[in-house]
Design a protein around this motif. Structure first.
Motif, PDB file in Angstrom:
ATOM      1  N   THR A 274      -9.407 -21.185  10.332  1.00 24.09           N
ATOM      2  CA  THR A 274     -10.105 -21.267   9.042  1.00 24.09           C
ATOM      3  C   THR A 274     -10.964 -20.035   8.806  1.00 24.09           C
ATOM      4  OG1 THR A 274     -10.120 -23.677   9.035  1.00 24.09           O
ATOM      5  CG2 THR A 274     -11.806 -22.584   7.713  1.00 24.09           C
TER       6      THR A 274
ATOM      7  N   GLU B  90      -8.719 -17.297   7.706  1.00 20.73           N
ATOM      8  CA  GLU B  90      -8.293 -17.587   6.334  1.00 20.73           C
ATOM      9  C   GLU B  90      -9.361 -17.169   5.323  1.00 20.73           C
ATOM     10  OE1 GLU B  90      -5.374 -21.510   6.770  1.00 20.73           O
ATOM     11  OE2 GLU B  90      -7.417 -21.727   6.032  1.00 20.73           O
ATOM     12  N   ARG B  91     -10.605 -17.460   5.642  1.00 15.36           N
ATOM     13  CA  ARG B  91     -11.697 -17.134   4.717  1.00 15.36           C
ATOM     14  C   ARG B  91     -11.961 -15.639   4.665  1.00 15.36           C
ATOM     15  NH1 ARG B  91     -15.626 -22.494   5.708  1.00 15.36           N
ATOM     16  NH2 ARG B  91     -14.152 -23.920   4.673  1.00 15.36           N
TER      17      ARG B  91
ATOM     18  N   SER C 265     -16.408 -23.566  10.493  1.00 13.88           N
ATOM     19  CA  SER C 265     -15.288 -24.338  11.030  1.00 13.88           C
ATOM     20  C   SER C 265     -14.805 -23.802  12.374  1.00 13.88           C
ATOM     21  CB  SER C 265     -14.121 -24.324  10.047  1.00 13.88           C
ATOM     22  OG  SER C 265     -12.972 -24.949  10.612  1.00 13.88           O
TER      23      SER C 265
ATOM     24  N   TYR D  44     -11.775 -24.873  13.412  1.00 19.30           N
ATOM     25  CA  TYR D  44     -10.319 -25.032  13.348  1.00 19.30           C
ATOM     26  C   TYR D  44      -9.623 -23.703  13.631  1.00 19.30           C
ATOM     27  CZ  TYR D  44      -5.647 -25.916  11.478  1.00 19.30           C
ATOM     28  OH  TYR D  44      -4.293 -26.026  11.341  1.00 19.30           O
TER      29      TYR D  44
ATOM     30  N   ASP E 238     -15.120 -27.692   6.170  1.00 22.85           N
ATOM     31  CA  ASP E 238     -13.672 -27.618   6.364  1.00 22.85           C
ATOM     32  C   ASP E 238     -13.180 -28.992   6.800  1.00 22.85           C
ATOM     33  OD1 ASP E 238     -11.054 -27.049   6.909  1.00 22.85           O
ATOM     34  OD2 ASP E 238     -11.466 -25.864   8.720  1.00 22.85           O
TER      35      ASP E 238
END
Length: 511
Positions: free
Chosen positions: A110, A113-114, A203, A205, A238
């Protein structure tokens, strides 16, 4: 001074302003950092993998979008390094271990991704102690990272690759993770800024787990504002992380730009100082306390009596979680496989692969954790440690009823020499004496540079601890210290850093 010097020494916020003004392109900035990595990484060993082709492609795309008038984010186009514990599809993720050598994750964490969504340019993956177990980066299966202030000394751990990449101007920003101090202790010994957000504030993840109730990703930077801007990008709820906090992130950027401690009540933790703390660390800490008082803060002494038991509790809870989390690395699904010749049993292959793939510190913690969880010992060890953890949480709660934040040195000493503690686990563990309590309690905490120790000229850090989801207070105090020290010295901490041989800062006339 050269263009390379100006780019490399700029803050992340300054790089964005320059791109928006048309002074430098994202591609220029990215190439300059890649050149710095090429020149210095053989000597500092901050990066385990560099993703030059994808980084440059991203940079060109950002330049085109900016030229087309597209509104981009506050860190768009800024290069960043990512600790090699976070999954990033297309680039190996090793966790600093042979057992994952060459593993290519099929998805992004995550946090990654961000970063991608916010248009940061990922330069590569940074070195770390194996599975984040260490305080020096010496347990990495891929060699020790070195401290840019003195190449014979450690850059801290486990995130020494991230801290040294920022301190050596090989990236303006980096992502670290902090289980017992792995962002803050490296920040302290490299003269950089490192923040452990509230547990659940960022997060987990897609981050390879070490100890799930303690691990937390966070920002590494050279300025408080840059760290806050990065924190804002990666923070927030998240749903893929069951421990993620479902509430708005505090306004950490405003706090970093505010930096006014007038009227704040700041507690000095009496248990985090004294015997075992280097004289230069205590001297700089005392001076920082005086600066905060001069800035209008009320300084009080606070006792947190159970902090003295934090390290003992941590080294039962953390290995127990390590024992559980690392059981998945069994040579059956991915990673290293040894002894699979068609004749050995599955159990033999697992045993041989784990024996060859895990280093000594990882094995030590797995064995400690397995023992602490074993029948007949669970209540005496793991159960008792969790009770101590509760008492530490209560110490924090009582302290925060009386104070807005707590402060201490970030770590008891400056950077120690490579090899000095590698054969003495207890001495190594003591590097995290000050940082462990915040991991056990889950509150926000950060380390900020407060000068150089007189005896060795190496950086010292101030730790600021705030209540859960009051991360903004950490940045507020950090910004105040940063501003007052810059006024005192007339220049920033990183402007004082020695220039390494082969660095573009020296080779092209910078100084």
């Amino acid at each position: 001074m050269s263009q390379a010097h100006d780019i490399l020494t700029s803050s992340a916020a300054g790089l964005v302003a320059a791109m928006e003004a048309g002074t430098w392109s994202c591609e220029q900035i990215t190439r300059t950092h890649l050149d710095q990595i090429e020149a210095l990484n053989p000597h500092v060993n901050s990066y385990l993998a560099v993703d030059a082709e994808r980084a440059l492609a991203t940079a060109r795309s950002i330049d085109a979008r900016r030229a087309g008038g597209e509104k981009l984010g506050p860190l768009a186009g800024v290069p960043i390094a990512v600790k090699d514990l976070l999954c990033y599809a297309g680039l190996p993720t090793t966790a600093g271990s042979r057992i994952l050598e060459g593993w290519m994750p099929p998805y992004d964490s995550t946090v990654v991704e961000r970063l991608v969504a916010a248009d940061l340019v990922i330069l590569g993956k940074t070195n770390l102690d194996e599975f984040a177990m260490g305080s020096s980066t010496e347990t990495s299966a891929y060699g020790t990272s070195r401290n840019p202030w003195d190449l014979d000394r450690v850059p801290g751990g486990s995130g020494g690759g991230s801290s040294s990449s920022v301190a050596a101007f090989m990236a303006p920003l980096a992502i670290g993770t902090d289980t017992g101090g792995s962002i803050r202790q490296p920040a302290s010994v490299t003269g950089t800024v490192g923040v452990k957000p509230t547990y659940g504030g960022v997060s987990r993840y897609g981050i390879i787990a070490m100890a799930s109730s303690l691990d937390q990703a966070g920002p590494c930077a050279r300025t408080v504002e840059d760290a806050a801007l990065l924190h804002e990008v990666i923070g927030g709820h998240d749903p893929r992380d069951s421990t993620s906090i479902d509430q708005p992130l505090p306004d950490v950027v405003a706090a970093a730009r505010h930096g006014d401690v007038a009227g704040m009540r700041i507690g000095v933790v009496t248990e985090l100082g004294g015997e075992g703390y280097a004289p230069g660390v205590e001297q700089r800490f005392t001076e920082a306390v005086a600066l905060l008082r001069e800035a209008g803060a009320e300084i009080v002494e606070v006792s947190c009596p159970h902090f003295v038991h934090a390290m003992a509790a941590y080294y039962l809870i953390m290995p127990a979680e390590v024992s559980s989390n690392l059981a998945r690395f069994d040579a059956m699904r991915y990673g290293l496989r040894v002894g699979d010749d068609g004749e050995n049993s599955t159990e033999d292959v697992m045993r041989a692969s784990r024996g060859a793939g895990f280093g000594a510190e990882v094995k030590r913690r797995i064995m400690l954790g397995t023992y602490a969880l074993s029948s007949g010992y669970y209540d005496a060890y793991y159960g008792s440690a969790q009770k101590v953890r509760t008492l530490i949480v209560r110490d924090f709660e009582a302290a925060f009823e009386a104070c807005d934040v707590l402060i201490s040195p970030s770590t008891p000493t400056t950077a120690f020499k490579i090899g000095e503690r590698i054969d003495d686990p207890l001495a190594m563990y003591k590097a995290d004496l000050c940082t462990i309590p915040s991991n056990l309690a889950g509150n926000a905490s950060g380390s900020f540079p407060i000068g150089l120790a007189p005896e060795d000229g190496l950086p010292v850090g101030l730790q600021v601890m705030a209540p859960p989801m009051a991360d903004d207070r950490v940045y507020r105090v950090g910004a105040a210290i940063e501003r007052f020290l810059e006024q005192q010295w007339g220049r920033s901490m990183m402007a004082m850093a020695p220039r390494l041989e082969h660095s573009l800062l020296d080779d092209q006339g910078g100084n």
